[in-house]
Design a protein around this motif. Structure first.
Motif, PDB file in Angstrom:
ATOM      1  N   ALA A   1       0.463  -4.220   4.170  1.00 41.76           N
ATOM      2  CA  ALA A   1      -0.954  -4.870   4.878  1.00 41.76           C
ATOM      3  C   ALA A   1      -1.111  -6.207   4.455  1.00 41.76           C
ATOM      4  O   ALA A   1      -0.959  -6.798   3.292  1.00 41.76           O
TER       5      ALA A   1
ATOM      6  N   TYR B   1      -7.586  -6.526   1.214  1.00 39.49           N
ATOM      7  CA  TYR B   1      -6.806  -6.232   2.347  1.00 39.49           C
ATOM      8  C   TYR B   1      -7.593  -5.504   3.390  1.00 39.49           C
ATOM      9  O   TYR B   1      -8.794  -4.918   3.084  1.00 39.49           O
ATOM     10  N   GLU B   2      -7.306  -5.726   4.496  1.00 37.28           N
ATOM     11  CA  GLU B   2      -8.266  -5.347   5.648  1.00 37.28           C
ATOM     12  C   GLU B   2      -7.713  -4.045   6.362  1.00 37.28           C
ATOM     13  O   GLU B   2      -6.450  -3.985   6.827  1.00 37.28           O
ATOM     14  N   GLY B   3      -8.539  -2.822   6.134  1.00 39.73           N
ATOM     15  CA  GLY B   3      -8.211  -1.524   6.559  1.00 39.73           C
ATOM     16  C   GLY B   3      -8.720  -1.502   7.967  1.00 39.73           C
ATOM     17  O   GLY B   3      -9.223  -2.495   8.580  1.00 39.73           O
ATOM     18  N   ARG B   4      -8.447  -0.356   8.545  1.00 36.32           N
ATOM     19  CA  ARG B   4      -8.947  -0.362   9.911  1.00 36.32           C
ATOM     20  C   ARG B   4     -10.526  -0.539  10.390  1.00 36.32           C
ATOM     21  O   ARG B   4     -10.836  -1.239  11.158  1.00 36.32           O
ATOM     22  N   ASN B   5     -11.183   0.035   9.439  1.00 36.78           N
ATOM     23  CA  ASN B   5     -12.637  -0.167   9.462  1.00 36.78           C
ATOM     24  C   ASN B   5     -13.464  -0.819   8.301  1.00 36.78           C
ATOM     25  O   ASN B   5     -14.524  -0.750   8.299  1.00 36.78           O
TER      26      ASN B   5
ATOM     27  N   THR C   1      -3.207  -9.222   3.291  1.00 36.47           N
ATOM     28  CA  THR C   1      -4.257  -9.455   2.260  1.00 36.47           C
ATOM     29  C   THR C   1      -5.192 -11.044   2.685  1.00 36.47           C
ATOM     30  O   THR C   1      -4.214 -11.919   2.932  1.00 36.47           O
TER      31      THR C   1
ATOM     32  N   ARG D   1     -11.840   0.629  -5.085  1.00 34.24           N
ATOM     33  CA  ARG D   1     -11.250   2.111  -5.314  1.00 34.24           C
ATOM     34  C   ARG D   1     -11.061   1.951  -6.954  1.00 34.24           C
ATOM     35  O   ARG D   1     -10.397   0.932  -7.446  1.00 34.24           O
TER      36      ARG D   1
ATOM     37  N   VAL E   1       0.780  -1.203  -0.016  1.00 38.68           N
ATOM     38  CA  VAL E   1      -0.096   0.040  -0.055  1.00 38.68           C
ATOM     39  C   VAL E   1       1.073   1.340   0.006  1.00 38.68           C
ATOM     40  O   VAL E   1       1.513   1.280   1.073  1.00 38.68           O
TER      41      VAL E   1
ATOM     42  N   TYR F   1     -12.921  -3.535   4.532  1.00 42.64           N
ATOM     43  CA  TYR F   1     -12.089  -4.366   3.502  1.00 42.64           C
ATOM     44  C   TYR F   1     -11.921  -3.377   2.337  1.00 42.64           C
ATOM     45  O   TYR F   1     -12.873  -2.341   1.976  1.00 42.64           O
ATOM     46  N   ASN F   2     -10.988  -3.644   1.637  1.00 44.55           N
ATOM     47  CA  ASN F   2     -10.459  -2.949   0.155  1.00 44.55           C
ATOM     48  C   ASN F   2     -10.392  -4.196  -0.748  1.00 44.55           C
ATOM     49  O   ASN F   2      -9.456  -5.070  -0.466  1.00 44.55           O
TER      50      ASN F   2
ATOM     51  N   THR G   1       3.818   1.257   3.410  1.00 41.01           N
ATOM     52  CA  THR G   1       3.077   0.465   4.229  1.00 41.01           C
ATOM     53  C   THR G   1       2.861  -1.106   3.685  1.00 41.01           C
ATOM     54  O   THR G   1       2.464  -1.081   2.596  1.00 41.01           O
TER      55      THR G   1
END
Length: 264
Positions: free
Chosen positions: A18, A79-83, A20, A55, A12, A85-86, A16
């Protein structure tokens, strides 16, 4: 469909890292977000119904565009964001594009998806629900039986999966397999002899099932998923089944599904 969740690493930005995850699933709904993004809900085998952002999925030639079409089935990597999924990518197994271009099929598919949304939750495996959706979409696509019968089959099998089934194999009191009266207050069949012994049934009107309708419900509850839509019934039996399901769902599923407004 069988798969094992995969854990990968996704870059990312420039620095960063992350984790998945890859799930087997089907897109239930997709809606536009901002100028080029989409928000999707995916029914997954491993983690139930999850929401995710795709996105740039609405940009021309976006690699994510094909992964966000409703009723698309395959493996989806997030991939899991804080709040949230993306969506990262998708390996599509079946598109079911015939459904999205057929108004009647789309209306029924949307209703089935809304029912699944109602029952499913994030974090709770939904393998049976996913298989049911998959074989149901195949049935809608191939049109070998009427959409009305597909609806009856889907509703009855889903209610069983969700623990809201009723007893249609024998009397709840004595086990008599020749019982044909369903008392919704009891959750299934009560034979004439047993009903006569209990005063509480005197003012209750049971749902009467003919032999063919009763056998059909038994088949729906017990058949393997791959054979769930491999039969048909007469118009008379279908009308009986539709009346039965209307009363059954009104009692056990007191929820108004918006998509029903589009089904005749």
């Amino acid at each position: 469909p069988k798969t094992v969740p995969l854990v990968q690493i996704y870059l990312v930005g420039k620095e960063t890292m992350a984790e998945t995850v890859t799930f087997t699933g089907m897109v239930l709904i997709a809606s536009p977000m901002k100028e080029y993004d989409k928000r999707i809900e995916v029914l997954t085998k491993e983690r139930g119904r999850i929401s995710a952002f795709a996105r740039g999925a609405r940009k021309p030639n976006s690699a994510l565009s094909a992964c966000t079409v409703p009723f698309t089935f395959g493996k989806f990597t997030f991939y899991e964001g804080r709040n949230a999924y993306n969506l990262v990518s998708g390996e599509i197994g079946t598109y079911f594009e015939e459904i999205t271009t057929d108004y009647d099929a789309l209306c029924y598919a949307s209703y089935f998806a809304e029912m699944i949304q109602y029952f499913s939750r994030e974090g709770i495996e939904a393998a049976e629900e996913l298989i049911l959706m998959y074989v149901t979409m195949r049935a809608l696509k191939h049109r070998l039986i009427s959409f009305s019968l597909i609806r009856v089959i889907f509703e009855m099998r889903l209610m069983m999966i969700e623990g809201e089934s009723i007893e249609v194999f024998g009397c709840l009191r004595c086990g008599n397999k020749e019982a044909y009266s369903v008392y919704l207050s009891e959750g299934g069949l009560i034979c004439t002899e047993c009903a006569a012994k209990e005063k509480k049934f005197a003012n209750e009107y049971p749902l009467k099932l003919g032999a063919d309708a009763k056998y059909t419900l038994q088949y729906i509850l017990t058949s393997p998923m791959e054979k769930l839509y491999a039969f048909t019934v007469t118009d008379k039996v279908l009308e009986e089944l539709k009346r039965f399901m209307k009363s059954y769902l009104a009692r056990y599923l007191p929820h108004k599904f918006k998509t029903l407004d589009f089904i005749v």
